[in-house]
Scaffold this active site. Structure first.
Site, PDB file in Angstrom:
ATOM      1  CG  ASN A 114      -0.364   0.920   2.385  1.00 18.89           C
ATOM      2  OD1 ASN A 114      -0.501   1.770   2.566  1.00 18.89           O
ATOM      3  ND2 ASN A 114       0.269  -0.150   3.504  1.00 18.89           N
ATOM      4  CG  PHE A 118      -0.796   8.874   7.018  1.00 14.08           C
ATOM      5  CD1 PHE A 118      -0.656   7.819   7.402  1.00 14.08           C
ATOM      6  CD2 PHE A 118       0.137   9.886   7.765  1.00 14.08           C
ATOM      7  CE1 PHE A 118       0.326   7.236   8.059  1.00 14.08           C
ATOM      8  CE2 PHE A 118       1.191   9.389   8.249  1.00 14.08           C
ATOM      9  CZ  PHE A 118       1.376   8.196   8.470  1.00 14.08           C
ATOM     10  CB  SER A 179       3.616   5.714   7.535  1.00 10.55           C
ATOM     11  OG  SER A 179       3.117   5.533   5.927  1.00 10.55           O
ATOM     12  CG  ASN A 181       2.913   4.276   2.017  1.00 13.17           C
ATOM     13  OD1 ASN A 181       3.711   3.901   1.326  1.00 13.17           O
ATOM     14  ND2 ASN A 181       2.494   3.396   2.609  1.00 13.17           N
ATOM     15  CB  THR A 182       3.804  10.530   5.060  1.00 13.30           C
ATOM     16  OG1 THR A 182       2.385  10.330   5.146  1.00 13.30           O
ATOM     17  CG2 THR A 182       3.947  12.153   5.203  1.00 13.30           C
ATOM     18  CE  LYS A 220       2.159   0.309  12.750  1.00 13.55           C
ATOM     19  NZ  LYS A 220       0.617   0.302  12.259  1.00 13.55           N
ATOM     20  CG  ASN A 249       4.219   1.297   9.967  1.00 11.91           C
ATOM     21  OD1 ASN A 249       3.321   0.995   8.934  1.00 11.91           O
ATOM     22  ND2 ASN A 249       3.931   2.811  10.404  1.00 11.91           N
TER      23      ASN A 249
END
Length: 368
Positions: A114, A118, A179, A181-182, A220, A249
């Site tokens: 993915n 967010f 994460s 993805n940011t 996390k 994560n």
């Protein structure tokens, strides 16, 4: 098996083989069914009370962040056997996330990739929903992250705003700095950045708590950290009274994927699912050993069976969370985990610390 062999294939066929569309419509169905689910004699529950983080959990199996980002179906999850629920990740500002298509299923590997970014309605919207509808009947965690448009140098204030909005409703907060993805987010795991962030969030939580104990803050972590980087992160957590760690994560690694998934493996984003299981347990074991079992750990990553959950607890986790396994195997996975844990009578190395009264403490110290 019914879910895997019949329900899931049908859902994918009806939704153009788009995992995100399958997810959205499943959440919609659960939202419609949520008012009646608690009254149905569903076979998914498990009774295994345990106190961690100073909270009483009816069982050890939690729903990981990412499934119910905006808290739309909170009443459904306890009926499906979950002993706690983590919503989010939410950001101070509402944001659409990255462009679609951004969620990919790798069937040969029991995995997902993915790059959601967010996507959520924002902290204030979640707070308003919780104020109007109430919390689930199990502990509620809230995962908070940085808004994409906010510069890294302004990240602390961004996290603080989300903490303030949601403080009345969360039983614990997960600080998501891991994460992939940011852009730039994982830089917040570095010592200096994390030190500043945790110091300010702890101070904010203490101010909001007044005369009560502050709501626990957990960090996390990414599975891609080296042992030295993870050890340094744990030192920062120790110095700032972090209550626990969520490990792990998603990963940027593509190790362990089936050859049939090679083309999809080229998609950017974080990998979750069965290939992550071994590394997630390694991180949990490292944290447990490094902190001498005194720091509560929520283990997540690659849990697809009751045996996977038991092995995560044996590695040192106090609680487990499921995401990809639940998405791909359905609620039967939750039932299987409960049966496996009840049948084994083994609940992990962390329990010895709990019995000594350590696990309920919010701030912990360990020998380096």
């Amino acid at each position: 098996m019914l879910f895997e062999n019949l329900v899931r294939p049908a859902l994918y066929r009806l939704n153009r083989n788009d995992p995100e569309l399958v997810h959205e419509r499943t959440i919609g169905v659960l939202a419609a069914a949520a008012p009646v689910l608690p009254w149905l004699p569903l076979p998914y529950g498990g009774h295994d009370p345990v106190t961690v983080l100073g909270l009483l959990f009816p069982n050890r199996v939690g729903l990981a962040a990412g499934v119910d980002k905006n808290g739309r179906v909170l009443r459904a999850w306890p009926a499906l056997g979950f002993g706690f629920v983590e919503v989010g990740t939410v950001t101070r500002l509402p944001q659409p996330g990255n462009p679609r298509r951004r969620l990919f299923y790798l069937p040969g590997s029991d995995a997902l990739i993915n790059r959601m970014g967010f996507n959520n309605a924002g902290a204030d919207a979640l707070a308003a929903r919780l104020a109007a509808r109430g919390k689930p009947g199990v502990p509620l965690g809230v995962s908070i992250g940085k808004s994409k448009v906010v510069a890294l140098e302004d990240a602390v204030e961004d996290y603080q705003a989300s903490l303030r909005s949601l403080y009345p409703y969360a039983d614990y907060f997960a600080i998501n700095v891991s994460s992939p993805n940011t852009p730039g987010l994982r830089a917040l795991q570095d010592k200096s950045a994390l030190t500043e962030l945790l110091a300010e969030l702890r101070a904010t939580a203490a101010s909001l708590a007044g005369d009560r104990a502050p709501t626990p803050l957990l960090v996390k972590v990414a599975p891609d950290l080296s042992d030295s980087a993870l050890a340094e992160l744990l030192e920062v957590c120790d110095a700032h009274g972090v209550a626990g760690v969520i490990a792990t994560n998603t990963t940027l690694s593509r190790e362990g994927l089936a050859p049939a998934d090679a083309r999809t493996a080229d998609e950017t984003g974080g990998l979750s699912g069965r290939p992550l299981a071994g590394r997630a347990r390694e991180v949990v074991r490292f944290i447990h050993d490094r902190t001498e079992g005194k720091l509560p750990i929520i283990g997540v990553g690659g849990i697809f069976s009751g045996d996977d959950a038991r092995r995560m607890l044996d590695a040192g986790a106090s609680l487990v969370q499921v995401y990809t396994g639940f998405v791909l195997r359905g609620p039967g996975l939750v039932r299987e985990i409960h049966r496996a844990l009840a049948g084994s009578g083994v609940h992990g190395r962390a329990d010895s610390a709990q019995r000594r009264g350590i696990m309920g403490r919010v701030a912990v110290r360990w020998r380096r």
